[in-house]
Design an enzyme around this catalytic site. Structure first.
Site, PDB file in Angstrom:
ATOM      1  N   ASN A 221       0.845  -1.193   0.000  1.00 34.70           N
ATOM      2  CA  ASN A 221       0.000   0.000   0.000  1.00 34.70           C
ATOM      3  C   ASN A 221       0.877   1.238   0.000  1.00 34.70           C
ATOM      4  O   ASN A 221       2.117   1.152  -0.057  1.00 34.70           O
ATOM      5  CB  ASN A 221      -0.952  -0.017   1.203  1.00 34.70           C
ATOM      6  CG  ASN A 221      -0.209  -0.165   2.510  1.00 34.70           C
ATOM      7  OD1 ASN A 221       0.567   0.683   2.907  1.00 34.70           O
ATOM      8  ND2 ASN A 221      -0.450  -1.285   3.201  1.00 34.70           N
ATOM      9  N   ASP A 290      -4.249  -6.833   4.704  1.00 30.18           N
ATOM     10  CA  ASP A 290      -5.276  -7.748   5.204  1.00 30.18           C
ATOM     11  C   ASP A 290      -5.153  -9.136   4.575  1.00 30.18           C
ATOM     12  O   ASP A 290      -5.577 -10.131   5.173  1.00 30.18           O
ATOM     13  CB  ASP A 290      -6.665  -7.191   4.901  1.00 30.18           C
ATOM     14  CG  ASP A 290      -6.955  -5.923   5.699  1.00 30.18           C
ATOM     15  OD1 ASP A 290      -6.564  -5.866   6.873  1.00 30.18           O
ATOM     16  OD2 ASP A 290      -7.566  -4.988   5.131  1.00 30.18           O
TER      17      ASP A 290
END
Length: 421
Positions: A221, A290
């Site tokens: 990210n 995640d």
């Protein structure tokens, strides 16, 4: 604490503080010009005291042009009130910085000599804070006499910003180069900052995690780690010991932190679980993936001209925040005498931010959750500023204004101390 009354500007710690910079005769004297500039940009009032030898390396004109005042070098100069100049300077300064300190000056300080303005000022300083930044040839720095002097100065209550390894003026490579000016300034700030977290050991996570698909590709990210580093810096300034577990960072590590570098979410989880038993609280600001690939390919995934699409199977990573909350809940169940350790989480959202934050806070069971909208311009991943909603026990909700992440971290550290210290 009403943060709206505090304003959104970056807190100017140095504003109005009086700093005396003592300069001795070393080649690194010219770097004090950068130190003076940085302090004045932060609003400090700077006065300069030089030894006679210092003016062989940096000119009086340069120093006076920067400070807007005169350079002090006369031992017997009187103030308008009839005070000796070195007594006034010693009493009024919030901090005395000696940059650079030569081997000769260190020896004079240990011996209590006072044959020029700078040494007289240092002797008259008493127990007020003094930070000394030595710089010299590596052989001189490593000489047993110099090391004895440094040890004695520390025992006398002075602070030392030790030199670093690098190329020296004599042309050799070694330990003796003046510490970076930014590090000297940060150490000075920590000296003057109150220490309400002295004795605490905090666990902080920061940055992204890397979930490898193959040897050349990965999932990640846009996190830079800036928020976690700011939290770490604020905790260090408040006197805490910090273990910082971080993924790949886009900014430097804070000075003096115990850092553990990891890549994957699994590695971060394992490192956090190892560190947690020795800690008094956790601030989990890392942007942890995640999901991870079900299988990591040992060879590069190659493009097949006959295949337009490929399927990527992902599995869920274990939740670090939930894991520490569960560990702490089990610990707290042992009895009311057990010291509570705060567990703080972050929630990066893109839509319906408050409601999703509320749901996550309830589900995770942490003590506080800082929720932010990462799509807001100038906020979130990689930005220097952030805007958060702080969720806490008893349906506590505080919407904090947009501010620099360093300022946000300082406010949150004060907020946390009000709740747990």
């Amino acid at each position: 604490m009403n943060i709206h009354q505090e304003g959104c500007a970056l807190h100017q710690f140095w504003f109005g503080k009086r700093v005396v910079i003592g300069i001795s005769g070393g080649i690194a004297a010219f770097r004090t010009l950068d130190l003076i500039r940085l302090l004045q940009e932060e609003g400090a009032v700077v006065e300069v005291v030089v030894t006679p030898a210092a003016l062989r390396f940096v000119t009086r004109l340069s120093l006076e042009s920067l400070t807007g005042g005169r350079v002090h070098d006369e031992l017997f100069a009187l103030t308008r009130e009839g005070e000796m100049g070195h007594i006034r300077l010693a009493r009024e300064a919030d901090l005395v910085l000696v940059v650079p300190a030569t081997a000769d000056l260190l020896a004079k300080m240990v011996s209590g000599l006072a044959n020029d303005l700078l040494t007289a000022l240092l002797l008259a300083r008493g127990g007020r804070p003094v930070l000394v930044a030595p710089a010299m040839n590596d052989a001189m720095w490593n000489h047993p006499a110099t090391q004895r002097n440094v040890t004695q100065l520390k025992e006398d209550g002075l602070y030392i910003a030790p030199p670093v390894r690098g190329r020296l003026a004599c042309g050799s490579e070694g330990e003796g180069r003046l510490a970076p000016v930014e590090d000297i300034l940060e150490q000075a700030r920590r000296i003057l900052t109150p220490k309400p977290l002295r004795g605490w050991h905090l666990l902080v996570t920061a940055g992204p995690t890397i979930e490898e698909l193959d040897p050349v590709r990965f999932l990640s990210n846009h996190s830079s780690g800036r928020m976690g580093v700011a939290m770490t810096q604020a905790a260090l300034r408040a006197g805490a010991e910090v273990t910082l577990i971080h993924g790949p960072l886009a900014i430097p590590l804070p000075m003096g932190v115990q850092a553990v570098a990891v890549r994957s979410a699994q590695e971060m989880l394992e490192a956090a679980c190892r560190a947690w038993p020795q800690c008094d609280g956790a601030i989990l600001s890392a942007a942890v993936a995640d999901y991870r690939p079900l299988l990591r390919q040992e060879d590069k995934i190659r493009k097949n001209s006959g295949q337009q699409n490929i399927e990527l199977q992902l599995v869920t990573n274990l939740d670090i925040l939930a894991t520490l909350v569960d560990l702490e809940a089990a610990r707290r169940s042992l009895g009311t005498e057990v010291k509570r350790r705060p567990v703080v989480g972050f929630a990066a959202e893109t839509q319906d931010v408050l409601n999703r934050g509320r749901e996550k806070f309830k589900r995770k069971g942490c003590d506080f959750l800082l929720v932010n909208d990462v799509t807001e311009p100038g906020c979130g991943f990689g930005a220097e500023e952030n805007r958060v909603i702080v969720l806490g026990p008893g349906d506590q909700e505080q919407e904090w204004p947009k501010m620099h992440k360093e300022t946000l971290a300082e406010y949150f550290m004060a907020f946390l101390m009000q709740s747990f210290v």
